[in-house]
Design a protein around this motif. Structure first.
Motif, PDB file in Angstrom:
ATOM      1  N   TYR A  41       0.823  -1.204   0.000  1.00 37.81           N
ATOM      2  CA  TYR A  41       0.000   0.000   0.000  1.00 37.81           C
ATOM      3  C   TYR A  41       0.862   1.262   0.000  1.00 37.81           C
ATOM      4  O   TYR A  41       0.547   2.235  -0.691  1.00 37.81           O
ATOM      5  CB  TYR A  41      -0.912   0.009   1.230  1.00 37.81           C
ATOM      6  CG  TYR A  41      -2.060  -0.986   1.174  1.00 37.81           C
ATOM      7  CD1 TYR A  41      -2.318  -1.741   0.031  1.00 37.81           C
ATOM      8  CD2 TYR A  41      -2.893  -1.177   2.275  1.00 37.81           C
ATOM      9  CE1 TYR A  41      -3.359  -2.639  -0.014  1.00 37.81           C
ATOM     10  CE2 TYR A  41      -3.951  -2.075   2.232  1.00 37.81           C
ATOM     11  CZ  TYR A  41      -4.175  -2.809   1.080  1.00 37.81           C
ATOM     12  OH  TYR A  41      -5.219  -3.690   1.035  1.00 37.81           O
ATOM     13  N   PHE A  46      -0.224   5.207  -0.597  1.00 42.73           N
ATOM     14  CA  PHE A  46      -1.288   5.326   0.400  1.00 42.73           C
ATOM     15  C   PHE A  46      -0.684   5.581   1.782  1.00 42.73           C
ATOM     16  O   PHE A  46       0.365   5.031   2.124  1.00 42.73           O
ATOM     17  CB  PHE A  46      -2.147   4.066   0.424  1.00 42.73           C
ATOM     18  CG  PHE A  46      -3.054   3.934  -0.769  1.00 42.73           C
ATOM     19  CD1 PHE A  46      -4.408   4.177  -0.669  1.00 42.73           C
ATOM     20  CD2 PHE A  46      -2.541   3.587  -2.015  1.00 42.73           C
ATOM     21  CE1 PHE A  46      -5.244   4.072  -1.768  1.00 42.73           C
ATOM     22  CE2 PHE A  46      -3.363   3.472  -3.123  1.00 42.73           C
ATOM     23  CZ  PHE A  46      -4.721   3.722  -2.997  1.00 42.73           C
ATOM     24  N   ARG A 111      -5.563   9.414  -0.189  1.00 42.99           N
ATOM     25  CA  ARG A 111      -5.313   7.977  -0.310  1.00 42.99           C
ATOM     26  C   ARG A 111      -4.901   7.453   1.061  1.00 42.99           C
ATOM     27  O   ARG A 111      -3.881   7.873   1.600  1.00 42.99           O
ATOM     28  CB  ARG A 111      -4.201   7.716  -1.327  1.00 42.99           C
ATOM     29  CG  ARG A 111      -4.513   8.279  -2.698  1.00 42.99           C
ATOM     30  CD  ARG A 111      -3.248   8.635  -3.474  1.00 42.99           C
ATOM     31  NE  ARG A 111      -2.502   7.489  -3.919  1.00 42.99           N
ATOM     32  CZ  ARG A 111      -2.708   6.856  -5.079  1.00 42.99           C
ATOM     33  NH1 ARG A 111      -3.660   7.288  -5.894  1.00 42.99           N
ATOM     34  NH2 ARG A 111      -1.972   5.829  -5.429  1.00 42.99           N
ATOM     35  N   TYR A 113      -4.796   3.899   3.923  1.00 42.38           N
ATOM     36  CA  TYR A 113      -5.079   2.510   4.261  1.00 42.38           C
ATOM     37  C   TYR A 113      -5.274   2.402   5.767  1.00 42.38           C
ATOM     38  O   TYR A 113      -4.755   3.210   6.537  1.00 42.38           O
ATOM     39  CB  TYR A 113      -3.975   1.555   3.776  1.00 42.38           C
ATOM     40  CG  TYR A 113      -2.645   1.667   4.493  1.00 42.38           C
ATOM     41  CD1 TYR A 113      -2.382   0.923   5.646  1.00 42.38           C
ATOM     42  CD2 TYR A 113      -1.629   2.482   3.990  1.00 42.38           C
ATOM     43  CE1 TYR A 113      -1.157   1.000   6.288  1.00 42.38           C
ATOM     44  CE2 TYR A 113      -0.402   2.566   4.627  1.00 42.38           C
ATOM     45  CZ  TYR A 113      -0.168   1.817   5.774  1.00 42.38           C
ATOM     46  OH  TYR A 113       1.049   1.901   6.404  1.00 42.38           O
ATOM     47  N   ALA A 137      -7.988  -0.180   1.866  1.00 42.15           N
ATOM     48  CA  ALA A 137      -7.295   0.909   1.176  1.00 42.15           C
ATOM     49  C   ALA A 137      -8.324   1.634   0.322  1.00 42.15           C
ATOM     50  O   ALA A 137      -9.133   0.993  -0.366  1.00 42.15           O
ATOM     51  CB  ALA A 137      -6.164   0.385   0.304  1.00 42.15           C
TER      52      ALA A 137
END
Length: 497
Positions: A41, A46, A111, A113, A137
């Motif tokens: 991720y 993210f 963005r 997670y 995510a």
């Protein structure tokens, strides 16, 4: 005479129904897997986000298992100020609240997670718990389906990173706009009155979602008058006419040998619906973007049978399915099934802001993914325990603690035996139960000579089971080494295992 009060009984040492405890190897394996997922991720840009486990019921909203009873399915309680609070049901509703609350401070697109436990107040069953881990995510603030294609690519990379080999999984993609177009063509969705036929559409969605379990005939029955299962239980159907049901069945059977052929068939089915045509265009774009990045149909494919159950999906939806077989409780082969799913939900943040905020994301079922890795033999049933420093002389406890301290400083997991040291056999039994690879032994004689005994417990167990007498003599499971070489010798022994 005063009545003798009844002594309260002892509490029962039982786990609450629908919950479970996790021990050493399970916790360690989960953390290792989450670390690998987070790595992927982060590579995609993210950022991590941790939200409170508690939200207001109002913030959780109506996107719960039963849309007709929005406060069902959660563990909720009322505060003294009359506000209702609840444990979070998933990680997406808290994200919507966070973005609405901090949108002026966050970048757009945002963005993030998130990983952690969620709670659902539902009837527990085999393998179905009321608390479980999710790993999400999401990209918030962009309408382009390039974000959806990226999520699918990232999901593919994530599965491979944790140990699911290419060929053992496929990420399947559909679009709720296409399905809405099918509903419109079938006459159970009126764009001018979205609430009309809502009950029928709900039954149709649930029926499609049961295709793998019920087959085409079972789904067709649910689209019509209903279905009676083997136990005699009756499930009410959507009440569609034969022609209406055939439109839906045609959608479910639209998958062809290639993504392009599937898209072409879907375009035929929804040609009379503007919403449906838009959805097909989005599917085609996702397939093209995925292919341009090297994700062909062996990893990401268009599949009209994918229907995500939650009501907030508004566009592309996706699901990762593991394609390898496992044996069920009765020894019968079956496919492992889905371990992750998600999609686009452009209306969720709007509940807070009044303005549409496009968003898309995916959620991985951590416990199911761990079970899949165990089924593939990628996670050991037992993890190696710490080196155990035995205690031969209580008066020399400081010397034993010093040994353990040296091992820890060198990055070797170690502990001193802190039980009753009188019976050395009990110390060895303890080391076995801990899964210790090596036991360190030093009595007064060894201390005077400046040596220690290193007992290779893993090798000893293997030799006891399989070795011949000659092999036993050639590979002694216990050796004497200088005390000064304790760390170096132990490291060599551990490296061999």
């Amino acid at each position: 005479m005063a009545k003798k009060q009844k002594t309260p009984g002892r509490p029962k040492a039982v786990t609450p129904k629908g919950f479970r405890d996790y021990f050493g190897v399970e916790v360690t394996a989960r953390k290792a897997m989450l670390d690998r997922i987070a790595e992927v991720y982060r590579l995609y840009g993210f950022d991590p986000l941790e939200t409170s486990a508690v939200e207001t019921v109002e913030a959780l909203g109506k996107f719960l298992p039963d849309v007709d009873r929005p406060n069902e399915g959660v563990f909720a309680w009322q505060e003294e100020d009359q506000d209702w609070l609840a444990l979070r049901y998933d990680l997406t509703a808290p994200l919507a609240r966070v973005y609405a609350q901090f949108r002026n401070d966050l970048p757009t697109p945002y963005r993030r997670y998130s990983m952690g436990p969620v709670w659902r107040n539902e009837k527990p069953g085999p393998g179905r718990f009321r608390q479980f881990y999710q790993c999400d995510a999401d990209t918030v603030g962009t309408p382009t389906v390039a974000a959806d294609a990226e999520i699918c690519a990232m999901l593919s990379d994530t599965l491979e990173a944790v140990g699911i080999a290419r060929g053992d999984y496929v990420v399947k993609v559909n679009n709720r706009k296409v399905l809405n177009g099918v509903m419109e063509v079938a006459g159970i969705l009126d764009p001018a009155d979205p609430d009309k036929f809502a009950a029928e559409r709900g039954i149709v969605l649930r029926a499609i979602d049961k295709l793998d379990r019920l087959g085409l005939d079972g789904v067709r029955a649910l689209l019509g008058e209903g279905r009676t299962d083997a136990s005699g239980d009756v499930t009410k159907g959507a009440g569609l006419s034969g022609d209406q049901a055939e439109v839906v069945m045609g959608f479910m059977q639209a998958r062809r040998d290639s993504g392009a052929a599937t898209v072409a068939r879907l375009r035929e089915l929804v040609s009379a619906s503007e919403t449906g045509r838009t959805g097909v265009d989005e599917l085609e774009t996702i397939a093209d973007l995925a292919l341009a990045q090297g994700y062909g149909p062996d990893r990401i494919e268009i599949d009209p049978a994918v229907v995500r159950g939650l009501g907030y999906y508004t566009g592309p939806v996706f699901e990762s399915e593991l394609t390898f077989e496992i044996l069920d409780d009765k020894g019968r082969p079956r496919q492992f099934g889905s371990v992750a799913g998600g999609g686009r939900y452009d209306d969720l943040v709007k509940r807070f802001t009044g303005q549409e905020v496009p968003a898309t994301g995916v959620s991985i079922g951590v416990d199911r993914l761990l079970a899949a890795l165990q089924a593939k033999g990628r996670i050991e049933a037992e993890a190696a325990g710490p080196v155990v420093v035995t205690v031969m002389d209580r008066a020399r406890m400081s010397a034993y603690q010093a040994m353990a301290g040296e091992l820890r400083a060198a990055g070797i997991r170690a502990e001193v035996y802190l039980g009753n040291p009188k019976n050395f056999g009990n110390q060895m039994k303890y080391a076995d139960r801990r899964g210790a690879p090596v036991a360190v032994i030093q009595g007064s004689d060894e201390a005077e000579r400046g040596v220690v005994q290193l007992k290779d417990l893993k090798l000893g167990a293997e030799l006891a089971q399989e070795a011949t007498l000659e092999e036993w003599k050639a590979q002694p499971a216990q050796r004497e080494v200088p005390r000064a070489d304790l760390v170096a010798e132990l490291r060599r022994m551990l490296d061999r295992t």
